[in-house]
Design a protein around this motif. Sequence first.
Motif, short mmCIF file in Angstrom:
data_model
loop_
_atom_site.label_atom_id
_atom_site.label_comp_id
_atom_site.label_asym_id
_atom_site.label_seq_id
_atom_site.Cartn_x
_atom_site.Cartn_y
_atom_site.Cartn_z
N TYR A 148 23.17 56.21 66.69
CA TYR A 148 23.37 57.62 67.12
C TYR A 148 24.66 58.16 66.49
O TYR A 148 24.65 59.20 65.85
CB TYR A 148 23.43 57.71 68.65
CG TYR A 148 24.10 58.97 69.12
CD1 TYR A 148 25.41 58.95 69.60
CD2 TYR A 148 23.45 60.19 69.02
CE1 TYR A 148 26.04 60.11 69.97
CE2 TYR A 148 24.07 61.36 69.41
CZ TYR A 148 25.38 61.32 69.88
OH TYR A 148 26.02 62.47 70.24
N ARG A 230 38.12 58.81 80.12
CA ARG A 230 37.44 59.72 79.19
C ARG A 230 37.97 61.14 79.35
O ARG A 230 38.53 61.48 80.39
CB ARG A 230 35.93 59.72 79.47
CG ARG A 230 35.22 58.40 79.17
CD ARG A 230 35.18 58.10 77.70
NE ARG A 230 34.40 56.92 77.40
CZ ARG A 230 34.85 55.67 77.43
NH1 ARG A 230 36.13 55.46 77.78
NH2 ARG A 230 34.08 54.65 77.11
N ASP A 294 31.43 49.97 74.95
CA ASP A 294 32.34 50.95 75.55
C ASP A 294 33.76 50.75 75.03
O ASP A 294 34.17 49.61 74.77
CB ASP A 294 32.38 50.78 77.07
CG ASP A 294 31.35 51.69 77.74
OD1 ASP A 294 30.63 52.38 77.00
OD2 ASP A 294 31.27 51.69 78.98
C1 WQD Z 1 31.87 57.50 80.82
C2 WQD Z 1 32.70 56.43 81.52
C3 WQD Z 1 31.72 54.24 81.32
C4 WQD Z 1 28.13 55.20 83.69
C5 WQD Z 1 28.52 58.86 76.01
C6 WQD Z 1 28.12 58.75 74.57
C7 WQD Z 1 28.75 59.88 73.80
C8 WQD Z 1 28.37 61.20 74.42
C9 WQD Z 1 28.77 61.24 75.88
C10 WQD Z 1 26.52 62.16 73.28
C11 WQD Z 1 32.81 55.14 80.72
C12 WQD Z 1 31.72 54.69 82.77
C13 WQD Z 1 29.35 55.29 83.02
C14 WQD Z 1 28.03 54.35 84.81
C15 WQD Z 1 30.33 53.71 84.56
N1 WQD Z 1 26.98 61.41 74.28
N2 WQD Z 1 30.42 54.56 83.45
N3 WQD Z 1 29.14 53.64 85.20
O1 WQD Z 1 29.96 56.43 77.16
O2 WQD Z 1 32.00 57.96 77.24
O3 WQD Z 1 29.92 58.73 76.12
O4 WQD Z 1 28.13 60.12 76.53
O5 WQD Z 1 27.12 62.80 72.46
O6 WQD Z 1 28.28 59.81 72.47
O7 WQD Z 1 28.65 57.53 74.08
O8 WQD Z 1 29.96 58.53 78.59
O9 WQD Z 1 29.27 59.00 80.89
O10 WQD Z 1 28.24 57.01 79.69
O11 WQD Z 1 30.64 56.92 80.42
O12 WQD Z 1 31.31 53.06 84.93
O13 WQD Z 1 26.94 54.20 85.47
O14 WQD Z 1 32.04 56.07 82.74
O15 WQD Z 1 32.04 52.86 81.20
O16 WQD Z 1 34.08 54.57 80.96
P1 WQD Z 1 30.52 57.80 77.29
P2 WQD Z 1 29.43 57.87 79.94
#
Ligand code: WQD
Length: 346
Positions: A148, A230, A294
């Motif tokens: 991606y 984030r 991550d």
């Molecule tokens: C955020 C934080 C997780 C879910 C992704 C894609 C990125 C963009 C946005 C498209 C992290 C933690 C998450 C859960 C958790 N997408 N988490 N439990 O991974 O930063 O970005 O989405 O453009 O390309 O990579 O976002 O919301 O998945 O995670 O603890 O059930 O929340 O480890 O620290 P991410 P996320």
Amino acid sequence: MAVLVTGGAGYIGSHTCLELLNAGYEIVVVDNLANSSMESLRRVKELTGKDFTFYETDLLDREAMEIIFEQNEIEAVIHLAGFKAVGESVRLPLRYYHNNITGTLVLCQLMQEYAVKAIVFSSSATVYGMSDSVPISEDFPLSATNAYGRTKLMIEEIMTDLYASDREWSIALLRYFNPIGAHSSGKLGEDPSGKPNNLMPYITQVAVGELTELHIYGSDYPTLDGTGVRDYIHVVDLARGHLKALEKVLSSTGVEAYNLGTGRGYSVMEMVISFEKVTGQHITYRMTDRRPGDIGICYSDPSKAARELGWVAQKGIEEMCEDAWRWQVNNPQGYNKEKPLLRAGI
Ligand code: WQD
């Protein structure tokens, strides 16, 4: 003259279409509805009181895409259409390369043929790879750790080459950090299919009882409380960033990347605490292992967008939580009333 919005029925797309209409732009929307619903567009029309043409078309269908350029006077394109699930892209790379890259090539070839040379592209902070320093600015090294992210990186490079071949192009590459929240009406929002991958929709589904508990991926990162950090940005702020980028590509040529973030990082635990404070809901959670791929800390330096686009995110974390919760409560099945509730399946 109209602005063509690809992927305009999606989460970012529907919020961007609403802002465009409210700002007085004429828009044309194309979406194959693979990851979205016509209902979002119906609600955009309802909220704005404005109408627009919608084509249920796949960017890969060149003939159908050409009809759009034949039938409309397009002055610029906001290109949001694309697959965006990191995990899925690792399992199905060819599907991601074909959909995201080939679709973009078809679009840009038609733009060239019809002398439409202004485009705002939906890129992602994922192009910074496993950057271990923050805040991240646009001149940081680029890399990708999944298919991606590589499609986003490749498309940025395609567009850079396009500008190098023809300096009449105007291109803005918008690197989204973490879009969350929803329109304050509670009528537009994030509608993931199945169990959410992303944090905020997972939290709201735990809060409403759809899911039993939040698994917090990793509590041993080098952060304040050990959980991942984030740069969460309200989707309405993100949408408004597209309008500022559109103004730029309609007024000057060149190719530039811009971070769309708040410049502030929040940990998962801070998000949970903010959400509970704002909504009064309790979030049951369990600390689990890190999620493969991550990174620990990721947040932006958004000063280039402030300087060159005159754009700064306005909404804080509490408003993001409030608006995400209102969307969840008002739309337990998202846009699709037929969608089975996960609760039934737990
Ligand atoms: C955020 C934080 C997780 C879910 C992704 C894609 C990125 C963009 C946005 C498209 C992290 C933690 C998450 C859960 C958790 N997408 N988490 N439990 O991974 O930063 O970005 O989405 O453009 O390309 O990579 O976002 O919301 O998945 O995670 O603890 O059930 O929340 O480890 O620290 P991410 P996320």
